[in-house]
Design a protein around this motif. Sequence first.
Motif, mmCIF file in Angstrom:
data_model
loop_
_atom_site.group_PDB
_atom_site.id
_atom_site.type_symbol
_atom_site.label_atom_id
_atom_site.label_comp_id
_atom_site.label_asym_id
_atom_site.label_seq_id
_atom_site.Cartn_x
_atom_site.Cartn_y
_atom_site.Cartn_z
ATOM 1 N N SER A 101 3.411 9.821 -1.307
ATOM 2 C CA SER A 101 4.706 9.417 -0.751
ATOM 3 C C SER A 101 4.986 7.951 -1.018
ATOM 4 C CB SER A 101 4.732 9.653 0.759
ATOM 5 O OG SER A 101 4.646 11.015 1.041
ATOM 6 N N VAL A 102 6.264 7.655 -1.218
ATOM 7 C CA VAL A 102 6.690 6.293 -1.489
ATOM 8 C C VAL A 102 8.100 6.100 -0.932
ATOM 9 C CG1 VAL A 102 7.677 6.799 -3.766
ATOM 10 C CG2 VAL A 102 6.817 4.532 -3.295
ATOM 11 N N VAL A 103 8.364 4.889 -0.467
ATOM 12 C CA VAL A 103 9.714 4.491 -0.074
ATOM 13 C C VAL A 103 10.026 3.220 -0.837
ATOM 14 C CG1 VAL A 103 11.212 3.730 1.806
ATOM 15 C CG2 VAL A 103 9.543 5.531 2.224
ATOM 16 N N THR A 104 11.161 3.221 -1.541
ATOM 17 C CA THR A 104 11.564 2.047 -2.311
ATOM 18 C C THR A 104 12.880 1.529 -1.752
ATOM 19 O OG1 THR A 104 12.750 3.380 -3.917
ATOM 20 C CG2 THR A 104 10.459 2.905 -4.397
ATOM 21 N N ARG A 105 13.089 0.227 -1.897
ATOM 22 C CA ARG A 105 14.349 -0.386 -1.463
ATOM 23 C C ARG A 105 14.947 -1.079 -2.668
ATOM 24 N NH1 ARG A 105 16.005 -5.309 0.379
ATOM 25 N NH2 ARG A 105 13.891 -6.102 0.295
ATOM 26 N N GLY A 106 16.212 -0.785 -2.937
ATOM 27 C CA GLY A 106 16.865 -1.389 -4.088
ATOM 28 C C GLY A 106 18.284 -0.890 -4.259
ATOM 29 N N LYS A 107 18.764 -0.922 -5.511
ATOM 30 C CA LYS A 107 20.149 -0.549 -5.815
ATOM 31 C C LYS A 107 20.187 0.482 -6.931
ATOM 32 C CE LYS A 107 22.073 -5.020 -4.548
ATOM 33 N NZ LYS A 107 22.876 -6.168 -4.988
ATOM 34 N N LEU A 108 21.091 1.431 -6.792
ATOM 35 C CA LEU A 108 21.314 2.445 -7.808
ATOM 36 C C LEU A 108 22.314 1.901 -8.819
ATOM 37 C CD1 LEU A 108 20.792 5.418 -8.645
ATOM 38 C CD2 LEU A 108 22.832 6.011 -7.332
ATOM 39 N N LEU A 115 16.996 0.514 -9.386
ATOM 40 C CA LEU A 115 16.251 -0.743 -9.557
ATOM 41 C C LEU A 115 15.682 -1.154 -8.202
ATOM 42 C CD1 LEU A 115 18.578 -2.781 -11.929
ATOM 43 C CD2 LEU A 115 16.526 -1.490 -12.498
ATOM 44 N N ALA A 116 14.379 -1.003 -8.057
ATOM 45 C CA ALA A 116 13.728 -1.275 -6.784
ATOM 46 C C ALA A 116 13.375 -2.748 -6.661
ATOM 47 C CB ALA A 116 12.467 -0.431 -6.652
ATOM 48 N N GLU A 117 13.579 -3.296 -5.493
ATOM 49 C CA GLU A 117 13.155 -4.660 -5.171
ATOM 50 C C GLU A 117 11.874 -4.648 -4.349
ATOM 51 O OE1 GLU A 117 16.283 -6.822 -3.278
ATOM 52 O OE2 GLU A 117 17.626 -6.626 -4.987
ATOM 53 N N GLU A 118 11.596 -3.498 -3.719
ATOM 54 C CA GLU A 118 10.409 -3.372 -2.873
ATOM 55 C C GLU A 118 9.900 -1.946 -2.968
ATOM 56 O OE1 GLU A 118 9.170 -4.472 1.694
ATOM 57 O OE2 GLU A 118 11.218 -3.838 1.317
ATOM 58 N N VAL A 119 8.590 -1.782 -3.022
ATOM 59 C CA VAL A 119 7.963 -0.465 -3.055
ATOM 60 C C VAL A 119 6.939 -0.412 -1.932
ATOM 61 C CG1 VAL A 119 6.515 1.126 -4.381
ATOM 62 C CG2 VAL A 119 8.298 -0.181 -5.542
ATOM 63 N N LEU A 120 7.049 0.608 -1.091
ATOM 64 C CA LEU A 120 6.116 0.801 0.015
ATOM 65 C C LEU A 120 5.405 2.126 -0.165
ATOM 66 C CD1 LEU A 120 8.557 -0.190 2.887
ATOM 67 C CD2 LEU A 120 6.806 -1.630 1.863
ATOM 68 N N ALA A 121 4.092 2.139 -0.068
ATOM 69 C CA ALA A 121 3.313 3.369 -0.159
ATOM 70 C C ALA A 121 2.778 3.698 1.221
ATOM 71 C CB ALA A 121 2.162 3.186 -1.147
#
Length: 147
Positions: A101-108, A115-121
Motif C-alpha cells: 500500500s502507498v499514499v502519494t500527494r501531488g498533482k494530476l 506528479l507526486a511531491e510526497e510518497v508514504l508507505a
Amino acid sequence: MKRRHKRMVFVALAFVGVAAATVLVVNSLRSNTAYFFSPSRVVAKEAPVNQMFRLGGVVKKGSVKRTGDGLTIEFVVTDHAADVAVRYTGILPDLFAEDKSVVTRGKLQTDGLFLAEEVLAKHDEKYVPPEVVEAMERAKALKAKNK
C-alpha cells in the motif's frame, strides 16, 4: 473624544482584527487541504487536474522503474480496477515496495500522469489507510458487477 466614541473605535478595530484573523486561518486551511482519490476515481475523471490531492492504492507489481538520475522513479498505483502512472523525484520511504500500500500527494497532469511531491508507505503489515481499503472494496465490487 468622548468615552463612547473611544469604545466604538475599539469595538470596530477588534471586529476588523477578528475578521482579518478569520480570513487568514480559512485561507491557510484551504491551501493545506488535500482530498483523497482512488485510481478508479482518477480514471473516471473525478479528480481535479493541476490541483493538489492524495492518491492511494497498491504499487502494481513489475511497474517500478528508476530513471538515469537515480532519484526519479516511476510506478503505477492500482486499486485492482484501474491504474494511474506516478512519477516521483526524491528519496522513497524504506517500506516502499511493489504490491504494498502507498499514499502519494501531488498533482494530476493533463496527460494523466500523477506528479507526486510526497510518497508514504504503510508502516506494518496490518495497517492499510482506511481510504485505501474503502477504495479497493468499491473497485472490487464494481469489477464483480461488470463481470
